[in-house]
Design a protein around this motif. Structure first.
Motif, PDB file in Angstrom:
ATOM      1  N   VAL A  11      -0.481  19.693  33.935  1.00 44.28           N
ATOM      2  CA  VAL A  11       0.886  19.142  33.330  1.00 44.28           C
ATOM      3  C   VAL A  11       1.434  18.377  34.495  1.00 44.28           C
ATOM      4  CG1 VAL A  11       3.179  20.008  32.573  1.00 44.28           C
ATOM      5  CG2 VAL A  11       0.952  21.574  32.304  1.00 44.28           C
ATOM      6  N   SER A  53       0.251  14.320  31.646  1.00 42.14           N
ATOM      7  CA  SER A  53      -0.545  15.240  31.419  1.00 42.14           C
ATOM      8  C   SER A  53      -1.859  14.962  30.876  1.00 42.14           C
ATOM      9  CB  SER A  53       0.121  16.529  30.745  1.00 42.14           C
ATOM     10  OG  SER A  53       1.392  16.687  31.419  1.00 42.14           O
ATOM     11  N   ALA A  98       3.280  20.415  26.946  1.00 44.92           N
ATOM     12  CA  ALA A  98       3.582  19.631  28.041  1.00 44.92           C
ATOM     13  C   ALA A  98       4.499  18.146  27.537  1.00 44.92           C
ATOM     14  CB  ALA A  98       2.308  19.280  28.873  1.00 44.92           C
ATOM     15  N   PHE A 128       9.603  22.909  29.201  1.00 44.13           N
ATOM     16  CA  PHE A 128       8.341  23.316  29.064  1.00 44.13           C
ATOM     17  C   PHE A 128       8.154  24.853  28.775  1.00 44.13           C
ATOM     18  CE2 PHE A 128       4.591  24.625  31.611  1.00 44.13           C
ATOM     19  CZ  PHE A 128       3.623  24.176  30.736  1.00 44.13           C
TER      20      PHE A 128
END
Length: 211
Positions: free
Chosen positions: A148, A134, A126, A192
């Motif tokens: 996240v 996050s 993240a 991500f």
């Protein structure tokens, strides 16, 4: 931790994961957003994780009853998980509902993790992708949920009880801002996704700090 205890924890998490994946999607849409279906499936195929809720990010226009800040009882005028056209937005707001608000809400994903090591792996992914808001939540029964979250939201009032508060030009400007945030959001999701695809299911993978 002894080997026997580790096996017992693994079995316990595996059962929780099975039950979560069998449960009904209670979101308003009732399904996973298309832009994140692949990464959600990938995460759920890793033995250390199970996703519990998600939103890929969206641009919405709501009419809020009596200015209520929650979404309960709101009228949903527009919802999009991609960029929107300003002409479509202008057409939608002509209805001039009371207390209309245009919002951009960034990507959010909740992932239940087998243990703190797994949560640390998800944190690394993240943060590497730019989702700086996050973090982990430690719940009852030893549950560890990693959230996240993005930080680049947007909320702009468009009308009050009686009239539009903004011009067409200003609405076009706000739509441009929301679209820009959506594009940034999608780039972060791609980053991500790449980071998560590098994960291995074995604990203590060399690419991740576990201390």
């Amino acid at each position: 931790m002894s080997t026997a205890m580790g096996i017992e924890i693994n079995k316990h998490f595996a059962e929780k994961k099975r039950l979560i994946r069998m449960s009904t999607d209670l979101s308003r849409k009732g399904d996973i957003d298309e832009p994140i279906k692949e990464i959600i499936e990938f995460i759920n195929n890793l033995e250390e994780f199970v996703t519990t809720s998600s939103c890929s990010g969206r641009i919405i226009i709501l009419s809020k009853e009596d200015g209520d800040s929650s979404k309960r009882g709101c009228k949903w005028i527009l919802t999009s998980h991609t960029t929107v056209d300003s002409s479509e937005v202008l057409e939608k707001v002509k209805c001039c509902e009371k207390n209309m608000v245009l919002k951009f809400e960034p990507f959010i994903l909740h992932v239940q993790c087998e243990d703190i090591i797994a949560a640390k792996k998800m944190q690394n992914c993240a943060l590497a992708a730019g989702f700086r808001n996050s973090g982990s939540v430690f719940g009852r029964g030893g549950n560890i949920t990693f959230a996240v979250r993005g930080t680049h939201g947007l909320e702009v009032p468009l009308s009050d009880e009686e009239r539009l508060l903004v011009t067409d030009d200003y609405i076009r400007h706000i739509v441009d801002k929301a679209n820009s945030k959506m594009c940034e959001n999608m780039k972060k999701i791609e980053n991500f996704s790449r980071a998560v695809h590098d994960l291995k299911t074995s604990k203590g993978h060399p690419g991740f700090e576990t201390t």
